[in-house]
Scaffold this motif. Structure first.
Motif, PDB file in Angstrom:
ATOM      1  N   UNK A 171      -4.656   0.500  -1.485  1.00  9.51           N
ATOM      2  CA  UNK A 171      -4.465   0.228  -2.738  1.00  9.51           C
ATOM      3  C   UNK A 171      -4.722  -1.306  -3.306  1.00  9.51           C
ATOM      4  N   UNK A 172      -4.810  -1.545  -4.511  1.00 14.16           N
ATOM      5  CA  UNK A 172      -4.894  -2.734  -5.021  1.00 14.16           C
ATOM      6  C   UNK A 172      -3.712  -3.112  -6.069  1.00 14.16           C
ATOM      7  N   UNK A 173      -2.662  -3.774  -5.540  1.00 15.16           N
ATOM      8  CA  UNK A 173      -1.576  -3.929  -6.476  1.00 15.16           C
ATOM      9  C   UNK A 173      -0.794  -5.188  -6.200  1.00 15.16           C
ATOM     10  N   UNK A 174       0.202  -5.515  -6.937  1.00 19.43           N
ATOM     11  CA  UNK A 174       0.952  -6.568  -6.884  1.00 19.43           C
ATOM     12  C   UNK A 174       1.514  -6.974  -5.255  1.00 19.43           C
ATOM     13  N   UNK A 175       2.063  -5.771  -4.945  1.00 18.99           N
ATOM     14  CA  UNK A 175       2.616  -5.939  -3.357  1.00 18.99           C
ATOM     15  C   UNK A 175       1.293  -6.382  -2.461  1.00 18.99           C
ATOM     16  N   UNK A 176       0.102  -5.956  -2.530  1.00 11.92           N
ATOM     17  CA  UNK A 176      -0.887  -6.321  -1.685  1.00 11.92           C
ATOM     18  C   UNK A 176      -1.378  -7.904  -1.958  1.00 11.92           C
ATOM     19  N   UNK A 177      -1.374  -8.085  -3.266  1.00 13.36           N
ATOM     20  CA  UNK A 177      -1.695  -9.366  -3.725  1.00 13.36           C
ATOM     21  C   UNK A 177      -0.514 -10.493  -2.989  1.00 13.36           C
ATOM     22  N   UNK A 178       0.700  -9.998  -2.982  1.00 18.13           N
ATOM     23  CA  UNK A 178       1.591 -11.041  -2.442  1.00 18.13           C
ATOM     24  C   UNK A 178       1.595 -10.967  -0.825  1.00 18.13           C
ATOM     25  N   UNK A 179       1.137 -10.073  -0.144  1.00 21.75           N
ATOM     26  CA  UNK A 179       0.936 -10.145   1.226  1.00 21.75           C
ATOM     27  C   UNK A 179      -0.180 -10.808   1.487  1.00 21.75           C
ATOM     28  N   UNK A 180      -1.375 -10.772   0.533  1.00 23.04           N
ATOM     29  CA  UNK A 180      -2.419 -11.575   0.829  1.00 23.04           C
ATOM     30  C   UNK A 180      -2.268 -13.205   0.877  1.00 23.04           C
ATOM     31  N   UNK A 181      -1.137 -13.383  -0.210  1.00 23.23           N
ATOM     32  CA  UNK A 181      -0.863 -14.810  -0.280  1.00 23.23           C
ATOM     33  C   UNK A 181       0.050 -15.152   0.916  1.00 23.23           C
ATOM     34  N   UNK A 182       0.905 -14.312   1.430  1.00 23.10           N
ATOM     35  CA  UNK A 182       1.856 -14.833   2.331  1.00 23.10           C
ATOM     36  C   UNK A 182       1.074 -14.905   3.695  1.00 23.10           C
ATOM     37  N   UNK A 183      -0.047 -13.922   3.977  1.00 25.22           N
ATOM     38  CA  UNK A 183      -0.708 -14.045   5.049  1.00 25.22           C
ATOM     39  C   UNK A 183      -1.279 -15.430   5.125  1.00 25.22           C
ATOM     40  N   UNK A 184      -2.214 -15.958   4.213  1.00 24.64           N
ATOM     41  CA  UNK A 184      -2.866 -17.246   3.917  1.00 24.64           C
ATOM     42  C   UNK A 184      -1.857 -18.199   3.942  1.00 24.64           C
ATOM     43  N   UNK A 185      -0.589 -18.349   3.296  1.00 23.05           N
ATOM     44  CA  UNK A 185       0.103 -19.384   3.727  1.00 23.05           C
ATOM     45  C   UNK A 185       0.672 -19.374   5.283  1.00 23.05           C
TER      46      UNK A 185
ATOM     47  N   UNK B 181      -9.377 -13.980  13.643  1.00 23.48           N
ATOM     48  CA  UNK B 181      -8.560 -13.574  14.510  1.00 23.48           C
ATOM     49  C   UNK B 181      -7.178 -14.192  14.396  1.00 23.48           C
ATOM     50  N   UNK B 182      -7.417 -15.680  14.535  1.00 21.69           N
ATOM     51  CA  UNK B 182      -6.171 -16.313  14.599  1.00 21.69           C
ATOM     52  C   UNK B 182      -5.458 -16.314  13.365  1.00 21.69           C
ATOM     53  N   UNK B 183      -5.863 -16.329  12.045  1.00 20.46           N
ATOM     54  CA  UNK B 183      -5.293 -16.191  11.063  1.00 20.46           C
ATOM     55  C   UNK B 183      -4.248 -14.987  10.792  1.00 20.46           C
ATOM     56  N   UNK B 184      -5.090 -13.612  11.389  1.00 27.00           N
ATOM     57  CA  UNK B 184      -4.441 -12.301  11.404  1.00 27.00           C
ATOM     58  C   UNK B 184      -3.175 -12.650  12.305  1.00 27.00           C
ATOM     59  N   UNK B 185      -3.201 -13.353  13.661  1.00 26.19           N
ATOM     60  CA  UNK B 185      -2.473 -13.239  14.540  1.00 26.19           C
ATOM     61  C   UNK B 185      -1.203 -14.064  13.976  1.00 26.19           C
ATOM     62  N   UNK B 186      -1.499 -15.181  13.373  1.00 26.34           N
ATOM     63  CA  UNK B 186      -0.500 -16.124  12.970  1.00 26.34           C
ATOM     64  C   UNK B 186       0.206 -15.235  11.730  1.00 26.34           C
ATOM     65  N   UNK B 187      -0.192 -14.644  10.870  1.00 25.96           N
ATOM     66  CA  UNK B 187       0.520 -13.806   9.706  1.00 25.96           C
ATOM     67  C   UNK B 187       1.502 -12.889  10.416  1.00 25.96           C
ATOM     68  N   UNK B 188       0.684 -11.920  11.393  1.00 24.59           N
ATOM     69  CA  UNK B 188       1.493 -10.985  12.111  1.00 24.59           C
ATOM     70  C   UNK B 188       2.727 -11.408  12.767  1.00 24.59           C
TER      71      UNK B 188
END
Lengths: 201, 201
Positions: A171-185, B181-188
């Protein structure tokens, strides 16, 4: 009262770009034709041929317009807040009834047309440059390492959203958006996006 | 000595799929035609029409074959090691002289053809399921939270690589693969990919 040329030119452009968006959404890039476009826009065929000359030039112009129209960067005071706003904006665009199919059509066209690919690249470069200050501000606040590659962080936010769009997985929704931001941070804080070589183990 | 029917059927399939790959790379999905395909594969037109019936069926079959042929998951003993191997494999595929254009053509076709989109979705589901045990093994070793969504982590590795492919922003090389790979591991590790709601601030 005679119209100023700028007014008419701007109106013609707006009509043509709106019609191009309608036609792209309805039938895709492969079937887009300047004659149909002129008819749909209710603009003289000669005007369309003289001003744009090719379908690719029209699509390029649509991308230019979209780049200019884009929403300014968020400034929430935290990197996570800013990147969440960015991710939600991307999800809103990609799931929009009109803009979603438009982006899909342009991404598809870019795989086989170098001019569209170039226009798309410039569009993303504009968008990314607009949001990069969220990361440099966060670096100044000490939230992420000082030598973090700001543009790479912004790309990292969009990546999982575009991946879902093009591969059709999830899916593409706000929960997915938030997770994308959290992973990048999380990755940025861990130093993954520092410029140069910094092996992590 | 008469050939076994299985041998001939398998050879016909291999010829047709190879020819379809050649034609897709040379001129894209829109111009793919079963008649040309039969000629190129040096297989009877009737055989191709009877066995596949449509261009989409051929592309679906190519994806099935690619899913079967795929390299098994890495097992290096660490999540970062496994995911680096995965990311480098994806980069190798997407930059391959033959497979790169093939993936671009299939991704483009999937934006306007539901059957291709469905085949592509199944292809990614197979690939992702194959690599997900790298994450569940890492969770068992305590490297990431026990409730980490393994498939989401595998998707996160591919996402920045596909994003670069479709938007044309940035190179695709081993350094980029390692960073994915590093980004995915850090987020996980930070718990971003835990199942359910886990607000991070």
């Amino acid at each position: 009262m005679p119209e100023r040329p700028g007014g008419r030119t701007a109106r013609v452009r707006a009509s043509v770009l709106r019609a191009a968006g309608d036609l792209l959404v309805e039938s895709g890039f492969a079937r887009l034709d300047l004659g149909d476009l002129a008819r749909r826009a209710e603009v003289g065929k000669t005007t369309v041929y003289r001003r744009w000359g090719s379908v690719t030039a029209v699509v390029t112009d649509m991308l230019l317009e979209m780049a200019v129209e884009s929403v300014p960067r968020a400034d929430t005071g935290s990197l996570l807040g800013d990147l969440r706003a960015n991710a939600r904006l991307v999800v809103r665009t990609l799931t929009d009834r009109r803009q979603g199919p438009l982006f899909k059509a342009m991404l598809a066209a870019a795989t086989s047309d170098v001019d569209t690919a170039e226009a798309l690249k410039r569009f993303y470069a504009t968008r990314i440059a607009e949001w990069a200050p969220c990361v440099t501000d966060a670096a100044a606040r000490g939230e992420v390492p000082a030598d973090t590659d700001a543009e790479e962080v912004i790309r990292a936010v969009s990546a999982p959203l575009y991946y879902r769009l093009v591969t059709g997985t999830g899916e593409l929704d706000d929960a997915v958006a938030d997770r994308a931001a959290e992973a990048a941070v999380a990755a940025a804080k861990a130093g993954v996006f520092r410029r140069g070589e910094h092996a992590l183990d």
